[in-house]
Design a protein around this motif. Sequence first.
Motif, mmCIF file in Angstrom:
data_model
loop_
_atom_site.group_PDB
_atom_site.id
_atom_site.type_symbol
_atom_site.label_atom_id
_atom_site.label_comp_id
_atom_site.label_asym_id
_atom_site.label_seq_id
_atom_site.Cartn_x
_atom_site.Cartn_y
_atom_site.Cartn_z
ATOM 1 N N VAL A 44 -38.525 108.709 30.126
ATOM 2 C CA VAL A 44 -39.589 108.112 29.309
ATOM 3 C C VAL A 44 -40.498 107.243 30.177
ATOM 4 C CG1 VAL A 44 -40.093 106.576 27.368
ATOM 5 C CG2 VAL A 44 -38.181 108.179 27.223
ATOM 6 N N ALA A 45 -39.882 106.464 31.070
ATOM 7 C CA ALA A 45 -40.675 105.625 31.973
ATOM 8 C C ALA A 45 -41.543 106.485 32.889
ATOM 9 C CB ALA A 45 -39.751 104.729 32.804
ATOM 10 N N LEU A 46 -41.001 107.615 33.343
ATOM 11 C CA LEU A 46 -41.782 108.539 34.170
ATOM 12 C C LEU A 46 -42.956 109.099 33.380
ATOM 13 C CD1 LEU A 46 -42.222 110.165 36.755
ATOM 14 C CD2 LEU A 46 -40.586 111.863 35.873
ATOM 15 N N PHE A 47 -42.710 109.438 32.127
ATOM 16 C CA PHE A 47 -43.795 109.935 31.279
ATOM 17 C C PHE A 47 -44.875 108.870 31.112
ATOM 18 C CE2 PHE A 47 -45.989 110.545 27.276
ATOM 19 C CZ PHE A 47 -46.328 111.894 27.327
ATOM 20 N N CYS A 48 -44.465 107.613 30.931
ATOM 21 C CA CYS A 48 -45.434 106.515 30.814
ATOM 22 C C CYS A 48 -46.276 106.395 32.076
ATOM 23 C CB CYS A 48 -44.710 105.197 30.553
ATOM 24 S SG CYS A 48 -43.970 105.050 28.909
ATOM 25 N N LEU A 49 -45.645 106.569 33.232
ATOM 26 C CA LEU A 49 -46.361 106.500 34.502
ATOM 27 C C LEU A 49 -47.427 107.604 34.573
ATOM 28 C CD1 LEU A 49 -44.636 106.109 37.984
ATOM 29 C CD2 LEU A 49 -46.680 107.497 37.662
ATOM 30 N N VAL A 50 -47.011 108.836 34.260
ATOM 31 C CA VAL A 50 -47.932 109.975 34.351
ATOM 32 C C VAL A 50 -49.030 109.870 33.294
ATOM 33 C CG1 VAL A 50 -48.131 112.486 34.135
ATOM 34 C CG2 VAL A 50 -46.169 111.472 35.331
ATOM 35 N N ALA A 51 -48.652 109.544 32.072
ATOM 36 C CA ALA A 51 -49.640 109.446 30.999
ATOM 37 C C ALA A 51 -50.632 108.317 31.269
ATOM 38 C CB ALA A 51 -48.940 109.217 29.654
ATOM 39 N N GLY A 52 -50.143 107.220 31.834
ATOM 40 C CA GLY A 52 -51.042 106.120 32.181
ATOM 41 C C GLY A 52 -52.060 106.533 33.220
#
Length: 201
Positions: A118-126
């Motif tokens: 989820v944190a990785l997704f937040c990084l990419v989406a950001g």
Amino acid sequence: MLSILRPAVTRVMTPLGRTLARVGISPDTITLVGTFGVVASALFFFPRGQLFLGTVVITVFVFADALDGVLARMTGKGSVWGAFLDSTLDRLADASVFSGLILYFVLKDDPEIVLAGVALFCLVAGALVSYAKARAEGLGMTANVGIAERTERLVVALVGAGLSGLGVPYVLAIGLWLLAAASAFTVVQRMVHVYRQAVVR
């Protein structure tokens, strides 16, 4: 959304900006120091599980993001290069915060792989949120819409990490899931906004 707080932050930063201007420190120097501080703090404290201390130190350096702009306006040393440097290093700082959290989840005695994802997704989406705006502006359009701009993303991540470091259960997980959803929604918002400018006349 939280951009409405910028004038208040500027007023608080102005006295410090005057002091730095008097001693000849440049806005670019503040940008570099702030970014290095965020990156070093996030990658040192978060993987070690020192979430609260890491959040406090990171927050101190994050305020440099506001201070460099204040200093540039006060000294008249704002430049295209300075704006480019600031925006580019913002991406590095953001990535370090989420990378630190990813390492925290992975390196725990009982790894939390789902939350690391989820944190990785937040990084990419950001990164996509920021890229969508930059690309739109490069094409002569705007994409300054959305519920999860940079300030909101940092606030959610750091508040969640800080409270988790103080022992508040589930707050970091909830914050990251909400941030992932909000970031994805913001990417869609910006794509729709650009589509309407580019295709729908």
